[in-house]
Design an enzyme around this catalytic site. Structure first.
Site, PDB file in Angstrom:
ATOM      1  N   ASP A  42       0.840  -1.197   0.000  1.00  0.00           N
ATOM      2  CA  ASP A  42       0.000   0.000   0.000  1.00  0.00           C
ATOM      3  C   ASP A  42       0.873   1.244   0.000  1.00  0.00           C
ATOM      4  OD1 ASP A  42      -0.018   1.201   3.120  1.00  0.00           O
ATOM      5  OD2 ASP A  42       0.423  -0.945   2.988  1.00  0.00           O
ATOM      6  N   SER A  43       0.417   2.296  -0.675  1.00  0.00           N
ATOM      7  CA  SER A  43       1.075   3.601  -0.690  1.00  0.00           C
ATOM      8  C   SER A  43       2.538   3.480  -1.137  1.00  0.00           C
ATOM      9  CB  SER A  43       0.944   4.262   0.688  1.00  0.00           C
ATOM     10  OG  SER A  43       1.301   5.614   0.636  1.00  0.00           O
ATOM     11  N   SER A  44       3.498   3.866  -0.270  1.00  0.00           N
ATOM     12  CA  SER A  44       4.902   3.735  -0.667  1.00  0.00           C
ATOM     13  C   SER A  44       5.284   2.269  -0.844  1.00  0.00           C
ATOM     14  CB  SER A  44       5.823   4.407   0.355  1.00  0.00           C
ATOM     15  OG  SER A  44       5.593   3.899   1.657  1.00  0.00           O
ATOM     16  N   GLY A  53       3.258   0.143  -2.242  1.00  0.00           N
ATOM     17  CA  GLY A  53       2.826  -0.093  -3.610  1.00  0.00           C
ATOM     18  C   GLY A  53       3.858   0.409  -4.604  1.00  0.00           C
ATOM     19  N   HIS A  73      -7.048   8.135   0.668  1.00  0.00           N
ATOM     20  CA  HIS A  73      -5.850   7.323   0.514  1.00  0.00           C
ATOM     21  C   HIS A  73      -5.871   6.141   1.488  1.00  0.00           C
ATOM     22  CE1 HIS A  73      -1.671   6.558  -0.511  1.00  0.00           C
ATOM     23  NE2 HIS A  73      -1.315   6.650   0.759  1.00  0.00           N
TER      24      HIS A  73
END
Length: 513
Positions: free
Chosen positions: A250-252, A254, A420
């Site tokens: 997820d996020s960074s 990802g 987010h």
């Protein structure tokens, strides 16, 4: 899925008490449909966004180090999960081979040739095998650790394997903007993903910025991937074929999934077919798929959604002391930096303007996957991206469009009005459950090579009440062309380079005094 003990409740109470007026105002305005987000968000979602936003905009300055330490505070292993902590050793005699592989991929993908970066050492990588504990009693005291104290990590691993029988492994990279959090903060959603897939999950504690800038995290990700394929001596797990591995994050995290995939694609393209790892020539092979939630694809933060979707998200617009040019071409005034106390890790020496990388590298494809040209995604395995209507949505959509145009199978689910990483934050919400079901289904289908079952060719835009889904062809997901996206990223990279040069000139002058 959230687990609280008495100390957790006290902390929660202290956090919420001073925010009660804001909470009440948010609820009332949403219920009366008077808030700017009420057309897209229900009261629970808007309140979640408002609370997180207030926590980000600290009234008391916090140093980067203090934020980092707070975010990594281990609350223990509670509830229906198995966790077995391991350390993946660095190869002793062949560490240079792994490092060289990453450097070769970086150099092959340079755009200007002037991108610079620090060359990290290969180090042991800590990780956690995480799985859903199906045998746990529902009346277990959730205020205490749920795993017996007298169990060894090996015993926990084998019990985890019994409860996670699927013939696949998920390699997970946590989010946190590259400088926050670790596997312990993501145990609940990761164990839930294990429950839905039946798979064990190896959750990686990669090195964090700013102490360890790019490409340290990417190097750790590659070590973890190679360790699954060719287990180092003393490993608990047997070799896992690459076609049984799904990269997820997820996020960074990802971002790391996509950057690791691009590294593997690049090494294969430049004819670097093997890497020496713990005495074995390990073939550079691709995983079964890549499954991400709200991936951070553009470290330069150049696309319109960083401003256009700010009212629906808790991520603040870019805080750039040197200004920011939007996709419309107008120059925004500088945003005031978030309150921050200096400490021994930030500002660093020599100074940088970005926590994760040197300014010259922010538009490199292994720092910002959005920067990879579409042809660089050729031969990619299936890719899944789930996101909200969030600040990072433009970069995720355009990255997916490039993978699709390169001939890859890519599935995108975008949830109306969601912020987010909403699925990890609001696990009990209908949209989050729907997101996790899609995430898990993709993982299973990718390993089973059921690509025909993976929805491709369009973005599934899921309406707020989950009553309908709009299918948007990839060619229509965004008006910006790839060359326009590249121009915006390059412009913002150049501003960072100018700003970083000014900071370093000042730093050198002070050093002479």
């Amino acid at each position: 899925m959230a687990i609280f003990n008495n100390n957790n409740y006290i902390v929660l109470l202290k956090t919420l008490l001073p925010r009660i007026p804001m909470i009440l105002k948010t609820l009332v305005l949403n219920r009366l449909h008077l808030s700017s987000a009420s057309a897209k968000q229900d009261s629970r979602t808007e309140l979640t966004v408002a609370i997180i936003r207030s926590l980000i905009n600290y009234s008391t300055p916090l140093s980067i180090g203090k934020q980092q330490r707070r975010s990594m505070r281990d609350q223990g292993i509670k509830g229906p999960m198995w966790v077995s902590k391991v350390c993946l050793p660095a190869p002793e005699d062949e560490s240079e081979d792994v490092k060289v592989a990453v450097i070769e991929a970086i150099n092959a993908l340079k755009v200007s040739g002037e991108e610079d970066f620090e060359i990290p050492q290969v180090v042991p990588v800590e990780a956690e095998w995480t799985g859903y504990r199906r045998s746990i009693s529902r009346d277990v005291d959730k205020g205490t650790d749920s795993l017996p104290d007298d169990m060894s990590e090996e015993e926990k691993y084998w019990e985890l394997k019994k409860d996670s029988p699927a013939n696949m492994v998920i390699l997970y990279f946590h989010g946190g903007a590259f400088f926050l959090m670790d596997p312990s903060t993501h145990r609940v959603p990761v164990s839930y993903l294990s429950k839905l897939t039946g798979a064990p999950v190896l959750s990686v504690r990669y090195r964090l910025a700013p102490q360890h800038p790019f490409p340290a995290a990417l190097l750790d990700a590659l070590v973890a991937y190679l360790s699954l394929i060719a287990p180092p001596p003393g490993s608990l797990h047997a070799p896992v074929p690459p076609e049984k591995i799904v990269l997820a994050g997820d996020s960074s995290g990802g971002n790391l999934c996509l950057s690791l995939l691009q590294t593997l694609l690049t090494l294969r393209r430049i004819n670097a077919p093997t890497v020496l790892f713990h005495g074995k020539e390990v073939s550079i092979q691709l995983p079964a798929g890549v499954a991400t939630v709200s991936p951070w694809c553009d470290v330069t933060r150049s696309l319109p959604s960083v401003h256009a979707n700010a009212m629906l998200d808790y991520i603040p617009p870019p805080h750039d002391a040197y200004g920011h040019r939007s996709a419309a071409g107008d120059h925004h005034p500088p945003y005031p930096p978030l309150p921050m106390q200096p400490d021994n890790i930030w500002p660093c020496s020599p100074p940088r303007v970005d926590l994760y990388s040197n300014a010259s590298a922010v538009a490199h494809p292994l720092v910002s996957p959005l920067a990879a040209r579409k042809e660089l995604w050729e031969n990619a395995p299936p890719v899944f991206i789930a996101m909200g209507e969030e600040s990072l949505s433009d970069e995720g959509l355009i990255t997916a469009r490039k993978v699709h145009q390169a001939g890859g199978a890519v599935a995108v689910e975008q949830f109306e009005g969601m912020p987010h990483c909403f699925a990890l934050l609001m696990l009990g919400a209908p949209a989050a459950r729907r997101c996790f079901r899609g995430w898990a289904t993709f993982c299973r289908d990718a390993v089973a090579r059921q690509v025909d079952r993976i929805r491709t060719g369009h973005v599934s835009f899921i309406k707020r009440k989950l009553l309908s889904t709009i299918q948007i062809p990839f060619d229509e997901v965004h008006p910006l062309r790839d060359d326009e996206v590249e121009m915006l990223m390059q412009e913002n990279m150049k501003r960072r380079v100018e700003g970083e040069k000014a900071l370093r000139d000042q730093w050198r002058q002070r050093a002479k005094l």
